[in-house]
Design a protein around this motif. Structure first.
Motif, short mmCIF file in Angstrom:
data_model
loop_
_atom_site.label_atom_id
_atom_site.label_comp_id
_atom_site.label_asym_id
_atom_site.label_seq_id
_atom_site.Cartn_x
_atom_site.Cartn_y
_atom_site.Cartn_z
N GLU A 1 0.82 -1.20 0.00
CA GLU A 1 0.00 0.00 0.00
C GLU A 1 0.86 1.26 0.00
OE1 GLU A 1 -0.42 -2.61 1.95
OE2 GLU A 1 -2.30 -3.38 1.08
N GLN A 2 1.96 1.23 0.73
CA GLN A 2 2.87 2.38 0.75
C GLN A 2 3.51 2.59 -0.63
OE1 GLN A 2 5.06 0.86 4.33
NE2 GLN A 2 5.15 3.03 4.88
N ILE A 3 3.89 1.49 -1.27
CA ILE A 3 4.49 1.59 -2.60
C ILE A 3 3.48 2.15 -3.60
CG2 ILE A 3 5.53 0.30 -4.51
CD1 ILE A 3 6.54 -1.73 -2.44
N THR A 4 2.23 1.70 -3.50
CA THR A 4 1.19 2.20 -4.40
C THR A 4 0.96 3.69 -4.20
OG1 THR A 4 0.09 0.04 -4.35
CG2 THR A 4 -1.23 1.91 -5.08
N ALA A 5 1.05 4.14 -2.95
CA ALA A 5 0.84 5.57 -2.65
C ALA A 5 2.01 6.42 -3.12
CB ALA A 5 0.63 5.76 -1.15
N THR A 6 3.22 5.85 -3.15
CA THR A 6 4.42 6.60 -3.60
C THR A 6 5.21 5.72 -4.56
OG1 THR A 6 4.48 7.52 -1.35
CG2 THR A 6 6.36 8.00 -2.77
N PRO A 7 4.68 5.49 -5.76
CA PRO A 7 5.34 4.56 -6.70
C PRO A 7 6.68 5.04 -7.21
CG PRO A 7 3.55 5.72 -7.78
CD PRO A 7 3.44 6.05 -6.32
N THR A 8 6.96 6.34 -7.11
CA THR A 8 8.24 6.86 -7.60
C THR A 8 9.43 6.28 -6.85
OG1 THR A 8 7.76 8.80 -6.22
CG2 THR A 8 7.42 9.04 -8.59
N VAL A 9 9.17 5.67 -5.69
CA VAL A 9 10.25 5.03 -4.94
C VAL A 9 10.86 3.89 -5.74
CG1 VAL A 9 8.88 3.30 -3.71
CG2 VAL A 9 10.88 4.31 -2.60
N LEU A 10 10.10 3.36 -6.72
CA LEU A 10 10.60 2.28 -7.56
C LEU A 10 11.70 2.75 -8.52
CD1 LEU A 10 7.18 0.59 -8.38
CD2 LEU A 10 9.03 -0.41 -7.01
N GLU A 11 11.87 4.06 -8.64
CA GLU A 11 12.92 4.59 -9.51
C GLU A 11 14.30 4.50 -8.85
OE1 GLU A 11 11.83 8.52 -10.68
OE2 GLU A 11 10.04 7.88 -11.76
N LEU A 12 14.32 4.21 -7.55
CA LEU A 12 15.58 4.10 -6.82
C LEU A 12 16.05 2.65 -6.81
CD1 LEU A 12 14.59 6.24 -3.71
CD2 LEU A 12 15.95 7.00 -5.67
N THR A 13 17.34 2.46 -6.90
CA THR A 13 17.88 1.11 -6.83
C THR A 13 17.70 0.55 -5.43
OG1 THR A 13 20.11 1.79 -6.17
CG2 THR A 13 19.64 1.73 -8.54
N THR A 14 17.71 -0.75 -5.32
CA THR A 14 17.55 -1.41 -4.02
C THR A 14 18.65 -0.98 -3.05
OG1 THR A 14 16.50 -3.33 -5.05
CG2 THR A 14 17.44 -3.65 -2.86
N HIS A 15 19.86 -0.83 -3.54
CA HIS A 15 20.98 -0.42 -2.69
C HIS A 15 20.73 0.97 -2.11
CE1 HIS A 15 25.06 0.18 -1.25
NE2 HIS A 15 25.09 1.33 -1.89
N ILE A 16 20.29 1.90 -2.95
CA ILE A 16 20.03 3.27 -2.48
C ILE A 16 18.90 3.29 -1.47
CG2 ILE A 16 19.17 5.53 -3.20
CD1 ILE A 16 20.73 5.21 -5.79
N VAL A 17 17.83 2.56 -1.76
CA VAL A 17 16.68 2.52 -0.84
C VAL A 17 17.10 2.00 0.53
CG1 VAL A 17 14.54 1.29 -0.33
CG2 VAL A 17 14.86 2.34 -2.56
N GLN A 18 17.81 0.89 0.56
CA GLN A 18 18.20 0.29 1.84
C GLN A 18 19.18 1.18 2.60
OE1 GLN A 18 19.54 -3.63 0.69
NE2 GLN A 18 17.46 -4.46 0.65
N HIS A 19 20.06 1.86 1.87
CA HIS A 19 21.00 2.78 2.51
C HIS A 19 20.26 3.95 3.15
CE1 HIS A 19 24.50 5.31 3.18
NE2 HIS A 19 23.90 6.28 2.51
N ARG A 20 19.28 4.49 2.44
CA ARG A 20 18.53 5.64 2.96
C ARG A 20 17.66 5.23 4.14
NH1 ARG A 20 16.82 9.21 -2.46
NH2 ARG A 20 18.98 9.61 -3.11
N ILE A 21 17.04 4.07 4.06
CA ILE A 21 16.21 3.61 5.18
C ILE A 21 17.05 3.41 6.43
CG2 ILE A 21 14.88 1.63 6.03
CD1 ILE A 21 13.66 1.35 3.26
N GLN A 22 18.22 2.85 6.26
CA GLN A 22 19.12 2.64 7.40
C GLN A 22 19.52 3.97 8.03
OE1 GLN A 22 22.65 0.46 6.40
NE2 GLN A 22 23.34 0.27 8.52
N LYS A 23 19.76 4.96 7.18
CA LYS A 23 20.16 6.27 7.68
C LYS A 23 19.01 6.94 8.43
CE LYS A 23 23.26 9.88 6.07
NZ LYS A 23 23.89 10.51 4.89
#
Length: 374
Positions: free
Chosen positions: A303-325
């Motif tokens: 549901e979160q992904i559907t609400a903000t689908p642009t997050v799919l434009e980020l690579t998995t590595h970038i997403v995980q790094h940002r979430i950790q930060k």
């Protein structure tokens, strides 16, 4: 048996007598041009790198190493730049001084200064050191793009990044430009905005000129048949990603089908998601599989992904790094918005900085209210 041994020895003796008169295999290979090698060495060019990647250039004659270096030096290039250009594109030394002067004059018609031209040559030497046979087409294409009122910076960028489009007959570029303009206007684009739109499109995707108008028409036809309205298609065109010529109906069909199944949405909902995130059109299924999996593994919901689908434009590595930060500052991505993950590195750092201020402010002034803009 003795006769056989004698015969073999005789044949061997005969062969050893003949072989000295034969040229060794290596002598058939053209030797290096020692003058060229020495001159390149004097210019601090890494000869071993040239030998490894473009060794055939060192065996050519005539070559114009000193003349090439002089041309670049006269335009303001220092020794490091000259060496870098000749290492990256040693074929430059095969251009005659006359060819180089013609190219310099041509490029200066679209470059603001010689310093700008040196910067282009440093990054795209193959675009500058081109065969003289391309000159007429280059000239005709420059004149054509100038009639479109494109600024010089855009034209020089096109020449640098997509030189093939300037080496071919101008009629081919005219056909694609006219197809793009007509498509934009037919979908409802404003006449007074078409130049700005075209300029941005060519700036972001110069290779669009090398595509066929049929690809543009076929992709738009597929999207229209998939339920996208003219206004929707105009929005997608205005995203300035050039996707309309980079894709094909078959790949889009597969990707859209996978996205709809994974997101668990209707076709109408999928179209709205695509308008927010055109990546769902041009990313391959394996890439999307990896990105969905990477997000879900962090506790993010569909549901979160559907609400903000642009997050799919980020690579998995970038997403995980940002979430950790973000977690280090107490931000729980599972209950918050994914919007904070979006954007460039600079955008993220700004969002991250706001969270940092939220955490630190009470330390200095515990009674100060937090602004909602924080």
């Amino acid at each position: 048996m003795l006769r056989l041994v004698r015969t073999s020895l005789c044949l061997y003796c005969h062969r050893t007598q003949v072989m000295p008169h034969m040229r060794p295999y290596s002598s058939f290979i053209q030797e290096e041009n020692t003058v060229a090698v020495d001159t390149l060495y004097d210019l601090s060019v890494d000869i071993s790198k040239v030998r490894k990647l473009k060794g055939w250039v060192l065996r050519q004659s005539p070559v114009y190493v000193s003349e090439t270096a002089t041309l670049l030096r006269d335009m303001g290039a220092n020794g490091q730049v000259i060496a870098r250009v000749l290492e990256l594109y040693p074929e430059a030394i095969l251009c005659t001084p006359e060819q180089m002067e013609v190219q310099k004059k041509l490029w200066m018609s679209v470059c603001a200064s010689q310093k700008d031209l040196v910067g282009i040559i440093e990054k795209f030497p193959a675009s500058f050191f081109t065969p003289s046979s391309d000159h007429d087409n280059q000239t005709a294409n420059i004149l054509y793009f100038q009639t479109l009122l494109l600024n010089k910076r855009i034209i020089s960028k096109l020449m640098a990044t997509a030189p093939q489009s300037f080496s071919r007959p101008v009629e081919q570029n005219q056909e694609m430009i006219q197809a793009l303009q007509k498509t934009y206007l037919d979908l409802g684009g404003r006449e007074d905005n078409v130049k700005v739109w075209l300029q941005k499109l060519l700036s972001q995707n110069p290779y669009v000129l090398l595509k066929l108008p049929e690809a543009l028409r076929n992709n738009l036809m597929f999207l229209r048949e998939s339920g996208f309205t003219s206004n929707d298609l105009l929005q997608l065109l205005s995203k300035l990603r050039g996707f309309v010529t980079e894709l094909n109906p078959e790949s889009m069909k597969v990707t859209l089908s996978y996205s709809q199944e994974t997101l668990g949405c209707t076709e109408a909902e999928l179209r709205q998601i695509v308008l927010q995130c055109p990546a769902l059109l041009y990313y391959s299924v394996p890439i999307l599989v990896d990105r969905f999996k990477g997000l879900l593994s962090t506790g993010v919901t569909m549901e979160q992904i559907t609400a903000t689908p642009t997050v799919l434009e980020l690579t998995t590595h970038i997403v995980q790094h940002r979430i950790q930060k973000l977690r280090s500052y107490g931000y729980d991505i599972r209950t918050g918005s994914l919007e904070v993950l979006n954007g460039t590195k600079k955008d993220f750092e700004m969002s991250y900085g706001k969270l940092h201020l939220r955490r630190e402010r009470p330390h200095f002034n515990p009674v100060a209210p937090l602004s909602t803009e924080d």
